[in-house]
Design an enzyme around this catalytic site. Structure first.
Site, PDB file in Angstrom:
ATOM      1  N   LYS A  62       0.845  -1.185   0.000  1.00 47.46           N
ATOM      2  CA  LYS A  62       0.000   0.000   0.000  1.00 47.46           C
ATOM      3  C   LYS A  62       0.888   1.245   0.000  1.00 47.46           C
ATOM      4  O   LYS A  62       1.826   1.344   0.786  1.00 47.46           O
ATOM      5  CB  LYS A  62      -0.916   0.000   1.225  1.00 47.46           C
ATOM      6  CG  LYS A  62      -2.080   0.975   1.123  1.00 47.46           C
ATOM      7  CD  LYS A  62      -3.103   0.713   2.196  1.00 47.46           C
ATOM      8  CE  LYS A  62      -4.344   1.569   1.996  1.00 47.46           C
ATOM      9  NZ  LYS A  62      -5.372   1.309   3.009  1.00 47.46           N
TER      10      LYS A  62
ATOM     11  N   GLU B  88     -19.683  -6.527   9.481  1.00 42.37           N
ATOM     12  CA  GLU B  88     -20.695  -5.760  10.201  1.00 42.37           C
ATOM     13  C   GLU B  88     -21.736  -6.650  10.859  1.00 42.37           C
ATOM     14  O   GLU B  88     -22.169  -6.381  11.991  1.00 42.37           O
ATOM     15  CB  GLU B  88     -21.376  -4.772   9.245  1.00 42.37           C
ATOM     16  CG  GLU B  88     -20.466  -3.680   8.717  1.00 42.37           C
ATOM     17  CD  GLU B  88     -19.717  -4.052   7.457  1.00 42.37           C
ATOM     18  OE1 GLU B  88     -18.997  -3.194   6.917  1.00 42.37           O
ATOM     19  OE2 GLU B  88     -19.844  -5.216   7.006  1.00 42.37           O
TER      20      GLU B  88
ATOM     21  N   ARG C 188     -25.823  -3.025   6.503  1.00 47.60           N
ATOM     22  CA  ARG C 188     -25.388  -4.390   6.195  1.00 47.60           C
ATOM     23  C   ARG C 188     -25.682  -5.348   7.358  1.00 47.60           C
ATOM     24  O   ARG C 188     -25.573  -6.553   7.193  1.00 47.60           O
ATOM     25  CB  ARG C 188     -23.892  -4.398   5.874  1.00 47.60           C
ATOM     26  CG  ARG C 188     -23.484  -3.323   4.885  1.00 47.60           C
ATOM     27  CD  ARG C 188     -22.039  -3.454   4.464  1.00 47.60           C
ATOM     28  NE  ARG C 188     -21.932  -4.302   3.296  1.00 47.60           N
ATOM     29  CZ  ARG C 188     -20.806  -4.814   2.841  1.00 47.60           C
ATOM     30  NH1 ARG C 188     -19.677  -4.589   3.472  1.00 47.60           N
ATOM     31  NH2 ARG C 188     -20.788  -5.572   1.770  1.00 47.60           N
TER      32      ARG C 188
END
Length: 647
Positions: free
Chosen positions: A284, A371, A399
């Site tokens: 990243k 979630e 969600r």
């Protein structure tokens, strides 16, 4: 010219005409262009994930016949290089701005954006659907899902793998899943899967074999051959993988920044039938040292910065954000009550829980991008007498709706849902907007819904919710409020009670002379729109109530205002349909009170990315918009006053 090669690429077809030897140069220019674009943008954008996906993006468009072959990007915040290569280079200056390029894939923006994303872990399901559609229609095309290691922690990804790896009606889709493993989602990734992926790269048997081969082959012509061969054979020294158990042909891990490894591997997988799985390892922030060193900080840029020095701290005093209010309250509350447990689905930084994690590590739980699990996990904690606080964005709570209803509310468990990013979120757009939580939470029995108006009231509302014996949501927007001083001492708000913040000076209904032109209006405000409502009320000479609670609604206050005013106006930064205004209408109907009501809130449409303040004004939810709406509906028109039957 700084982008001499990139400027010749207006579509992936142009890219595919390049000699492979030019691709490294193209990747370098593309990386520099993305960094320049994000650093110059007034609204910023996602940075680290895009810098890490440059070579992978180049290789995918070089190998696959896009858009005929479908690329499905998970989450979608790593698609800036994809957008640049697919004809949007000249529009990237408008990134995340109103009427400009979206920060996420959008089907209506480009034919190369095959699936709209903004939430995680959807790519494998969508790509599997596309691959099966091709089989059913008799079309020869590939579907490729690009998913990060953070997104692989979500159950939906495994549901899709479980389904895509087996034939259905004799058909097996030609789907390729690419795991872009950068060992970093937004917050550091957690869970057993991440540890498993790490073991693939660090296992002692693999490491010993690798180092032994190096020592033997070093300084021989076979060394470079072996280095490249290694990228294709790492998986061979590891026992069978979980992905093969799902029915996928697993290849990898390989270096996701090495085009000489990526391209031949992708070409081989492109020509294979059935479900394929490629594990690539990327970094990243690749190519930008500051982002490589601090990938969390450089996950996203919030505004203009200097690439040479990074983010420059503003000298202007910053207002306290609602997220900071929550983070400070969480630590203070944890000091007072050892039962408090903080939970986040992979949003430690975004939800303001970094300090809580440092101070209370055994009571902090990052469950990954899961979630649904976060909510039922909280329910289990509550069953055992603990007091869980789930810090979650409004858009992500959608969600876990079934878990909130079935596992928490049905059992009346004391779980506090701290809903960050309620209302419009500006540059992130419709995929991340928290427009719907009032409507979808207030209809759940046992669930309470609090809408604090400012920073101090947010702190007190969180304290109030924590004292409650059942499930509660406390919603607050992104960013700062009006700058109200925050009271350190925590005091519970009167449960289910609003307050009058301004009283109209007009004669009360029933005492006005017959010639009275303008009706007496009361504005019922829910949440931070209290302050524009107060500003509008000065011009209108209207009463203003800070309702605080959507549920339980202050029915007594609603009835009192209805009896003493000619019209009511409800104001909220959520959807009008089913929202707080609807709750007021229901209350009036139940009490047999009949008077005009104007409901102001977000319209029944998806509101796209742009400056949050400007978008709110366009929705008529700034002070001027509220004033104009009231005057248009109720101003100086006696016919709109309360019906005579109610006099």
């Amino acid at each position: 010219m700084p982008y001499s090669l990139l400027q010749t690429i207006n579509s992936p077809a142009d890219l595919r005409r390049l000699p492979r030897t030019e691709l490294v140069k193209l990747a370098g220019e593309l990386r520099a262009f993305v960094l320049d674009t994000v650093s110059r943008s007034k609204v910023g954008g996602h940075l680290g994930s895009n810098l890490g996906a440059v070579e992978l993006t180049v290789a995918l468009h070089y190998v696959f016949n896009t858009p005929h072959d479908r690329l499905v990007w998970d989450v979608g915040h790593q698609t800036y290089p994809h957008k640049v290569l697919t004809g949007r280079r000249e529009q990237m200056h408008s990134l995340r701005q109103q009427d400009g390029v979206s920060g996420f894939p959008r089907r209506d923006e480009s034919e190369y954006d095959t699936f709209g994303t903004g939430h995680s872990s959807t790519s494998i399901s969508a790509a599997h659907g596309m691959a099966m559609a091709a089989k059913i229609k008799g079309e020869d095309r590939k579907a490729v899902a690009i998913i990060g290691d953070g997104s692989m922690t979500a159950g939906m990804a495994f549901e899709a793998l479980n389904n895509a790896g087996v034939p259905h009606g004799g058909l097996l889709g030609d789907v390729l899943v690419i795991l872009n493993d950068n060992d970093m989602s937004i917050s550091p990734p957690v869970g057993a899967l991440n540890k498993y992926l790490a073991r693939l790269m660090s296992g002692s048997f693999y490491s010993a074999a690798r180092e032994g081969a190096k020592s033997v082959l070093k300084n021989t012509p076979l060394y470079e051959f072996a280095r490249r061969f290694e990228e294709h054979t790492k998986g061979m020294v590891v026992p069978g993988t979980i992905f093969e158990e799902f029915g996928f042909n697993y290849v990898g891990p390989i270096d996701g920044h090495d085009l000489d490894a990526l391209i031949p591997t992708l070409e081989n997988l492109r020509d294979k039938k059935g479900p394929q799985f490629l594990h690539v390892v990327t970094k990243k922030g690749q190519g930008y040292k500051l982002a490589e060193a601090d990938p969390v900080k450089y996950h996203a840029a919030s505004g203009v910065f200097d690439p040479a020095v990074g983010f420059v701290k503003s000298t202007a005093p910053a207002k306290t954000t609602f997220t900071q209010v929550f983070g400070e309250w969480l630590c203070d509350m944890a000091e007072q009550d050892k039962r408090l447990v903080g939970i986040t689905p992979a949003m430690r930084e975004g939800s303001g829980m970094v300090e809580f994690h440092k101070r209370f590590p055994t009571r902090y739980h990052d469950v990954g991008i899961a979630e649904q699990h976060s909510v039922t996990f909280a329910a289990g904690l509550a069953c055992e007498g603990l007091k869980p606080v789930v810090a979650i964005y409004s858009t992500f709570l959608q969600r876990a709706y079934d878990q909130m209803l079935h596992d928490v509310a049905l059992q009346n468990l004391p779980v506090v849902f701290a809903l960050d990013r309620a209302g419009l979120v500006g540059a992130d757009g419709a995929t991340h907007a928290g427009n719907y939580d009032i409507a979808f939470t207030r209809c759940i029995p046992k669930m309470s819904v609090l809408t604090p108006a400012d920073e101090n009231e947010c702190r007190q509302a969180l304290f109030t919710a924590f004292q409650h014996a059942g499930p509660v949501t406390v919603r607050y927007p992104r960013g700062a409020g009006v700058g109200v001083a925050i009271q350190k001492e925590m005091q519970a708000l009167p449960w289910g009670k609003g307050e009058i913040r301004r009283s109209s000076g007009k004669p009360m209904r029933g005492n006005a002379p017959a010639a009275q032109a303008a009706p007496r209006v009361a504005i019922l405000s829910f949440g931070t729109l209290l302050y524009p409502a107060l500003a509008a009320a000065e011009s209108l000479d209207a009463t203003v109530a800070n309702m605080r609670f959507v549920k339980p609604l202050d029915h007594e206050l609603v009835a009192e205002l209805a009896r003493t005013h000619d019209a009511l106006v409800t104001v909220e930064d959520g959807c009008v349909m089913g929202g707080a205004g609807s709750a007021v209408m229901e209350s009036l109907q139940a009490a047999g009170l009949n008077l005009p009501v104007l409901q102001l809130g977000l319209p029944d449409e998806f509101i796209e990315h742009g400056d949050a303040g400007r978008l709110m004004a366009q929705c008529g939810l700034d002070a001027a918009g509220i004033e104009q709406a009231v005057l248009k509906r109720f101003g100086a028109r006696p016919a709109l006053l309360r019906p005579a039957a109610n006099q």
